[in-house]
Design an enzyme around this catalytic site. Structure first.
Site, mmCIF file in Angstrom:
data_model
loop_
_atom_site.group_PDB
_atom_site.id
_atom_site.type_symbol
_atom_site.label_atom_id
_atom_site.label_comp_id
_atom_site.label_asym_id
_atom_site.label_seq_id
_atom_site.Cartn_x
_atom_site.Cartn_y
_atom_site.Cartn_z
ATOM 1 N N GLU A 172 40.800 65.188 54.953
ATOM 2 C CA GLU A 172 40.192 63.938 54.746
ATOM 3 C C GLU A 172 38.877 64.025 55.992
ATOM 4 O O GLU A 172 38.962 64.370 57.017
ATOM 5 C CB GLU A 172 41.102 62.797 55.421
ATOM 6 N N GLY B 107 25.819 40.848 39.433
ATOM 7 C CA GLY B 107 26.642 39.835 39.194
ATOM 8 C C GLY B 107 27.749 40.060 38.618
ATOM 9 O O GLY B 107 28.401 39.662 37.579
ATOM 10 N N TYR C 79 31.746 41.823 39.851
ATOM 11 C CA TYR C 79 33.151 41.668 40.594
ATOM 12 C C TYR C 79 32.712 41.604 42.269
ATOM 13 O O TYR C 79 33.183 40.486 42.920
ATOM 14 C CB TYR C 79 34.316 42.478 40.369
ATOM 15 N N GLY D 203 30.035 41.674 43.721
ATOM 16 C CA GLY D 203 28.829 40.636 44.184
ATOM 17 C C GLY D 203 29.326 39.264 44.214
ATOM 18 O O GLY D 203 29.078 38.649 45.042
ATOM 19 N N GLU E 78 32.450 37.966 44.602
ATOM 20 C CA GLU E 78 33.275 37.764 45.646
ATOM 21 C C GLU E 78 32.562 37.395 46.913
ATOM 22 O O GLU E 78 32.822 36.636 47.773
ATOM 23 C CB GLU E 78 34.312 38.978 45.916
ATOM 24 N N GLU F 278 21.299 38.910 38.613
ATOM 25 C CA GLU F 278 21.745 39.589 37.895
ATOM 26 C C GLU F 278 20.953 40.209 36.697
ATOM 27 O O GLU F 278 20.050 39.489 35.895
ATOM 28 C CB GLU F 278 22.947 39.025 37.273
ATOM 29 N N GLY G 164 27.336 48.346 41.090
ATOM 30 C CA GLY G 164 28.443 49.231 40.699
ATOM 31 C C GLY G 164 28.756 50.244 41.698
ATOM 32 O O GLY G 164 28.170 50.219 42.791
ATOM 33 N N HIS H 289 59.319 24.899 37.602
ATOM 34 C CA HIS H 289 58.441 23.816 37.776
ATOM 35 C C HIS H 289 58.345 23.381 39.440
ATOM 36 O O HIS H 289 59.353 23.232 39.864
ATOM 37 C CB HIS H 289 58.790 22.750 36.870
#
Length: 458
Positions: free
Chosen positions: A34, A177, A179, A181, A183, A199, A266, A440
């Site tokens: 790592e 615009g 996911y 962005g 949030e 966007e 992205g 319910h």
């Protein structure tokens, strides 16, 4: 001197550590490398810290709405240092736990540093050489930063660097615009910042159905977020009063001035500096490692898991990659990527839970379809909570009676979608789920009603 191992794992994200556990448990001598932060994207810059921030933003939103429920609170103030500190605590604790687990694992050698291939079975980490007949790549991804005009002239934030921000931006401009962005845009609006989403495309989250996209836009605009779509030529410039973001839209001002800019355009895989050229491992045009149905690369003895293989940029898909590899290598099974039914969520409020095909994709398949859609105003639980924005939609194959896909945009949608996801994984028909007797009052109780209202797609 070259150190010999039975297996080498590069990256301690969601797939690497559990695979190390299975391989060492099978008696193998394993090295895990790592180079930065244990836990990968989810723990450090993704799910855990961002959902902690989402929770803070939701608390602020509910506090401001207290009067709607007869709870009189008074003026609401946001302490961004405490907000940021809470998210930091969540990710630090998670990262520490992952590292502690790995360092205490019998049969595992943990090495910190940047791994690069010397050949298809040999890795260099600094001055150290490691070799093994099995190498597993779990190197993850990073924020994509396209070469847009003026990008080098400004300071910008990404989903990583914004987590260190402990002050409230006056005006945050989110470029992208989709996911991630969306949030961040909603959470910072709820913290009190002015917000603009820019966007390039004609609508938000273009991979979703248009009705989902339109509903999400309305939800965000209702909270005071400005949205500029069709921004064909995005550019940046340092202005006296902030950062200018050129949007070149057909309507509205051609430039938005923000105090801060976040890029959410992205992701890119961390494969550019692995030395893959020395192995023959094939990648696609965007740098994602090409894998087969069992996650093997084009080179025998090398597998790729998680974000770097382009087969699902989610924590749960990365973990499933580990499960597939472990089952095939150690359990004598024949698990395949093509068996995976993809589900995911968008964590705005209310959240979007999604599984399988969109309605648009299903229509494009040429199958005879049955479709049903119900508003969240029909859900007793949503009415009781006074959170009735959104809808449920399901698409089925009229001949096989199998569910092809579903969307639940509404309170609890990220949880309720699992009833449909589980039905699809069991390869059961929609009638079996239609005759379930849900509890319910829950969001899930509307699903049988939704299925009972299926009609031929027009």
């Amino acid at each position: 001197m070259t150190n010999q191992f039975d297996a080498i794992i590069i990256g301690a994200g969601q797939a690497g550590p559990p695979l190390a556990g299975r391989l060492t448990g099978a008696g193998m001598k394993v090295a895990l490398v790592e180079r930065k932060l244990f836990g990968g994207t989810c723990v450090n810059t993704g799910c855990m810290p961002t959902k902690a921030l989402v929770a803070c933003a939701y608390a602020a939103y509910l506090a401001r709405r207290g009067g709607d429920y007869g709870v009189m609170i008074g003026d609401i103030a946001i302490d961004m240092k405490r907000v940021q500190g809470r998210a930091e605590t969540v990710r630090t604790n998670a990262r520490t736990n992952v590292e502690k687990w790995l360092r205490g694992m019998d049969g595992l050698t943990v090495i910190e540093g940047h791994a690069r291939f010397e050949s298809a079975d040999t890795i260099r980490v600094g001055e150290e050489l490691l070799t093994a007949p099995r190498i597993f790549l779990n190197v993850g991804g990073r924020a994509n930063v396209p070469d847009m005009p003026g990008i080098g002239e400004i300071d910008y934030l990404t989903n990583t660097s914004i987590l260190d921000l402990d002050t409230l931006p006056e005006h945050l401009v989110v470029v992208g615009g989709s996911y991630i962005g969306l949030e961040f845009a909603q959470m910072y609006r709820r913290f009190g910042a002015r917000l603009t989403i820019v966007e390039k495309g004609p609508r938000l989250i273009a991979r979703e159905d248009e009705d989902v996209s339109d509903a999400i836009r309305a939800i965000l605009e209702d909270e005071g977020i400005a949205i500029r779509t069709r921004a064909e030529c995005i550019s940046f410039a340092q202005r006296e009063n902030g950062i200018g973001v050129g949007v070149d839209c057909t309507t509205g001002d051609p430039e938005v001035i923000g105090s801060h800019v976040m890029l959410a355009i992205g992701r890119a895989p961390n494969t550019h500096d692995l030395g893959l050229d020395k192995t023959g491992v094939a990648t696609d045009a965007r740098g994602y490692i090409t894998v087969d149905d069992r996650l093997q690369t084009s080179v025998r003895g090398i597998w790729a898991m998680g974000d770097c293989n382009g087969r699902g940029a989610f924590t749960h898909t990365a973990y499933n990659d580990f499960e597939i590899i472990a089952a095939n290598l150690l359990d004598g099974e024949d698990r395949k990527l093509s068996d995976r039914i993809l589900g995911y969520a968008l964590y705005i409020d209310p959240p979007l839970g999604r599984v399988g095909m969109t309605e648009t994709e299903a229509r494009g398949s040429g199958r005879p379809l049955l479709v049903s859609k119900r508003p969240m105003t029909s859900v007793g639980r949503a009415v009781e909570k006074d959170e009735t924005k959104g809808f449920m939609k399901v698409v089925t194959d009229a001949e096989t009676r199998r569910i092809l896909g579903a969307a639940i945009l509404g309170t609890g949608g990220d949880e309720a979608i699992h009833g449909i996801l589980d039905t699809m994984n069991l390869d059961a028909g929609y009638r079996e789920l239609q005759w379930a007797v849900p509890i319910h009052p829950t969001v899930s109780e509307l699903i049988p009603t939704l299925l009972g209202d299926l009609k031929p797609a027009g």
